[in-house]
Scaffold this motif. Structure first.
Motif, mmCIF file in Angstrom:
data_model
loop_
_atom_site.group_PDB
_atom_site.id
_atom_site.type_symbol
_atom_site.label_atom_id
_atom_site.label_comp_id
_atom_site.label_asym_id
_atom_site.label_seq_id
_atom_site.Cartn_x
_atom_site.Cartn_y
_atom_site.Cartn_z
ATOM 1 N N GLN A 1 28.274 -22.343 -7.664
ATOM 2 C CA GLN A 1 28.564 -22.612 -6.252
ATOM 3 C C GLN A 1 28.572 -24.113 -5.965
ATOM 4 N N ARG A 2 27.551 -24.818 -6.485
ATOM 5 C CA ARG A 2 27.485 -26.267 -6.287
ATOM 6 C C ARG A 2 28.711 -26.954 -6.893
ATOM 7 N N ALA A 3 29.026 -26.546 -8.136
ATOM 8 C CA ALA A 3 30.134 -27.183 -8.832
ATOM 9 C C ALA A 3 31.454 -26.945 -8.109
ATOM 10 N N ALA A 4 31.612 -25.733 -7.595
ATOM 11 C CA ALA A 4 32.869 -25.415 -6.904
ATOM 12 C C ALA A 4 33.015 -26.251 -5.633
ATOM 13 N N LEU A 5 31.904 -26.420 -4.926
ATOM 14 C CA LEU A 5 31.934 -27.206 -3.687
ATOM 15 C C LEU A 5 32.303 -28.661 -3.975
ATOM 16 N N VAL A 6 31.670 -29.236 -4.984
ATOM 17 C CA VAL A 6 31.934 -30.638 -5.318
ATOM 18 C C VAL A 6 33.359 -30.800 -5.851
ATOM 19 N N GLU A 7 33.793 -29.829 -6.665
ATOM 20 C CA GLU A 7 35.165 -29.887 -7.190
ATOM 21 C C GLU A 7 36.172 -29.850 -6.039
ATOM 22 N N GLU A 8 35.912 -28.976 -5.076
ATOM 23 C CA GLU A 8 36.838 -28.861 -3.947
ATOM 24 C C GLU A 8 36.874 -30.156 -3.140
ATOM 25 N N GLN A 9 35.687 -30.744 -2.928
ATOM 26 C CA GLN A 9 35.626 -31.957 -2.106
ATOM 27 C C GLN A 9 36.199 -33.176 -2.829
ATOM 28 N N PHE A 10 35.787 -33.352 -4.094
ATOM 29 C CA PHE A 10 36.047 -34.626 -4.746
ATOM 30 C C PHE A 10 36.774 -34.529 -6.089
ATOM 31 N N GLY A 11 37.196 -33.326 -6.456
ATOM 32 C CA GLY A 11 37.866 -33.147 -7.747
ATOM 33 C C GLY A 11 39.092 -34.023 -7.908
ATOM 34 N N GLN B 1 32.996 -34.254 -13.284
ATOM 35 C CA GLN B 1 32.720 -33.717 -14.629
ATOM 36 C C GLN B 1 31.310 -34.088 -15.104
ATOM 37 N N TYR B 2 30.964 -35.371 -14.996
ATOM 38 C CA TYR B 2 29.635 -35.802 -15.473
ATOM 39 C C TYR B 2 28.514 -35.210 -14.620
ATOM 40 N N THR B 3 28.783 -35.019 -13.327
ATOM 41 C CA THR B 3 27.769 -34.413 -12.458
ATOM 42 C C THR B 3 27.410 -33.015 -12.972
ATOM 43 N N THR B 4 28.424 -32.296 -13.405
ATOM 44 C CA THR B 4 28.173 -30.968 -13.961
ATOM 45 C C THR B 4 27.568 -31.052 -15.369
ATOM 46 N N ALA C 1 30.084 -42.983 -1.517
ATOM 47 C CA ALA C 1 31.396 -43.648 -1.479
ATOM 48 C C ALA C 1 32.556 -42.665 -1.631
ATOM 49 N N LEU C 2 32.317 -41.496 -2.222
ATOM 50 C CA LEU C 2 33.415 -40.570 -2.509
ATOM 51 C C LEU C 2 34.204 -40.164 -1.259
ATOM 52 N N PRO C 3 33.551 -39.742 -0.174
ATOM 53 C CA PRO C 3 34.353 -39.360 0.997
ATOM 54 C C PRO C 3 35.145 -40.534 1.575
ATOM 55 N N VAL C 4 34.585 -41.746 1.456
ATOM 56 C CA VAL C 4 35.289 -42.931 1.964
ATOM 57 C C VAL C 4 36.527 -43.203 1.110
ATOM 58 N N ALA C 5 36.366 -43.139 -0.207
ATOM 59 C CA ALA C 5 37.513 -43.344 -1.100
ATOM 60 C C ALA C 5 38.558 -42.255 -0.873
ATOM 61 N N LYS C 6 38.089 -41.042 -0.677
ATOM 62 C CA LYS C 6 39.010 -39.929 -0.428
ATOM 63 C C LYS C 6 39.869 -40.208 0.812
#
Lengths: 282, 282, 282
Positions: free
Chosen positions: B177-187, B195-198, C269-274
């Motif tokens: 769930q966490r990975a999917a959320l981050v991927e959606e936001q910042f992938g 990738q490294y976060t996961t 910084a990610l949302p700002v860069a986005k």
């Protein structure tokens, strides 16, 4: 610019029983001195010349432009702008450096502060004040550096503030209002923070007599901006101006801090300061 | 307070082949010792007395009020408040100091942590954890200091965590769930970060067995508050409380960190913590 | 990994007249060397082997996992990702370290930067640039470290930028627009800041010829993210991309900085860069 290097003087003073070559070897190892600067360092120390930024000599070998900006603009132009006294600029600079845990330039600016009329008692109080506003670690790092500067100037215990002096009188009504607001907001979140904020900060630290309330505010606002902590700037900038800091002085504080905390921190503080100035002018 | 100075002991241990006067000369040059303290330093080292904050002696010569606040309030009152164990306070303090890159007080607090029951393996894991949460530079600066403290305590490789141990089991559903959320936001913004976060953080670092998940969260929340990074506090404070940190402990963490990271950082975190507490109590 | 330690080489170069045992004693006192590493240090220095992270040997005695993450992931995987050149990664790393005042790893990364093709003139300009974007104290701390690295590489004045070179030509229209906007916003709040921003920064520093505008932007964006100062990221990330930084390079910058400034700063910084990426793609 003479080649007077503060740390060398401090070294000799701290280590009279130890041969100078060995102390110099350690100083070289520490990067404080190059071989080339040793010959000049000793006479300059004896001459008691004005404190110079020792690291500017290093900068000549790395970044000549930085030397030029320092010598042609920062030290002769920025520092001499009207609107904020040299003494105040020294207080602002020391607060900014401690807030950012940047001790390498601190000896130079402590010497300059003493030259500019900041009293040893005031420097002592600034460091104690910063323990609460930048954390114990930053204050203790400043202590280690300041000890050497005080020794060099033969500043002894008689010139330090008492640990527990008679406190200034408190504006009970204003403090009661502040305490009630914080209790209402955060009393259930962190009762310990709320308690110490009252007991140690506003009913003790801020009432210590050897740094004027206006100067404590100058220290606090400088530290907040230098550390990028703008959320507390409105309260403390208002408090500073209530204690006598003029808008022109606050404006010059922003200009001065730009050089010591970097442009981004000041640009983040500008809209906040603007808001405070506009509200007060109504 | 005895005049035991950690760095001296470390120096002698690291440099047995070199004559003590020369090491002392270097120590003086470094500002760790004054001539006056040398006589006392050696017997105290031999006595293996409890670790003392060596820099408090310096503070007496600069800021007596800071000594008073430290001895009369911070060490005897704040540290002994109920609600957060001594061991946890040590973890919080070390995380805050590393997050702020404040190594000068770190030897004292590492010694205190060992006294308070924090295991060498846990200290090692805290430093590794901080590499990801405060950057490699802060962790490596902590390594340099910790090496000396570990040597002093004769802590060898057998007391350190394995580089690549068997990992704790993962809550696959929560991590997906966490990975999917981050991927959606910042992938699409920074696939490398995602990738490294996961791979390195949530499927590796957080599963290393020698620091309990609750303690990793304690480290992370302390570091975030100490560095003024409140944006990540809601996620990590919730994670900490999901792993067993009580609201009372979180509240005491805020009180404790105020002294080590300064009041402004904690006042910025208070409304965020309040929001987390309120949401969880519903 | 060989046991080459940068500081030892620097010590011997700076202190030829002083016997090696004494310099080594000081180096040990400084925590740069353990007794065990001295034997290896000298031959490696003579061999002129590639620069190695000296502190990794320390890390083996404290945090083996940190060594593993460094050797197995950071140095061989992250640094070698496509999308951002080694030279650019070196610039990003140095900017991040200076912004965070983390000098202990700086010698290693300065050596690596020289290996990766960053010119001494560019390193000099990065430090000068950082004086304005991270404050004088951070730049001067970097000077002290860089002096030793330059001496080790026999980099003399002929390889440094002129203090006052012929400046690059200015885009007068864009600068007039920027200046007008800042004057309108903050001219009455802090006229000094506004004046120096124009005179020293945008009509001087940014036009110095020995660091390309695109690289100055790379330095600035890295420093802003590394110091958690996201408010200025939109302006400077747009400026960087206007000067030729691609979105892929900006994305890799974020990934790279995560390791040197910690995950929380990059996640802020990610949302700002986005937002910047999305606006530019319209």
């Amino acid at each position: 610019m003479k080649r007077f290097t503060v740390p060398t003087a401090v070294l000799f003073q701290l280590a009279p029983a130890i041969s100078k070559p060995k102390v110099l070897a350690a100083a070289i190892a520490l990067g404080w001195l190059t071989i080339g600067s040793i010959a000049q360092a000793q006479p300059a120390t004896r001459n008691k010349g004005p404190a110079q930024m020792s690291s500017l000599d290093d900068a000549r070998m790395v970044a000549p432009a930085l030397v030029s900006y320092t010598e042609d603009h920062l030290l002769v132009d920025v520092w001499k702008r009207s609107g904020l006294a040299l003494r105040d600029r020294s207080i602002v600079t020391i607060a900014a450096l401690i807030a950012r845990n940047q001790t390498s330039e601190l000896p130079y600016y402590l010497n300059l502060a003493l030259e500019n009329g900041v009293k040893p008692k005031e420097i002592s109080e600034i460091i104690t004040h910063m323990a609460f506003y930048a954390g114990w670690g930053s204050a203790m790092a400043a202590v280690a550096v300041t000890k050497g500067v005080f020794a060099q100037h033969k500043i002894g215990a008689d010139q330090l503030p008492a640990a527990m002096p008679k406190l200034l009188s408190l504006n009970e009504a204003a403090e009661a209002q502040r305490a009630a607001l914080v209790e209402e907001q955060f009393g259930s979140v962190a009762p310990g923070v709320v308690q110490y904020t009252t007991d140690l900060l506003f009913r003790n630290l801020w009432l210590r007599p050897d740094l004027a309330p206006r100067d404590r505010s100058l220290v606090t606002v400088s530290a907040l901006i230098a550390a990028g902590q703008i959320a507390q700037v409105p309260y403390h900038l208002n408090r500073a101006m209530d204690s006598g800091l003029t808008q022109e002085q606050a404006s010059e504080l922003l200009t001065h801090v730009a050089f010591y905390a970097g442009w981004p921190n000041v640009f983040s503080a500008l809209p906040v300061a603007k808001g405070v100035f506009e509200k007060r002018s109504k």
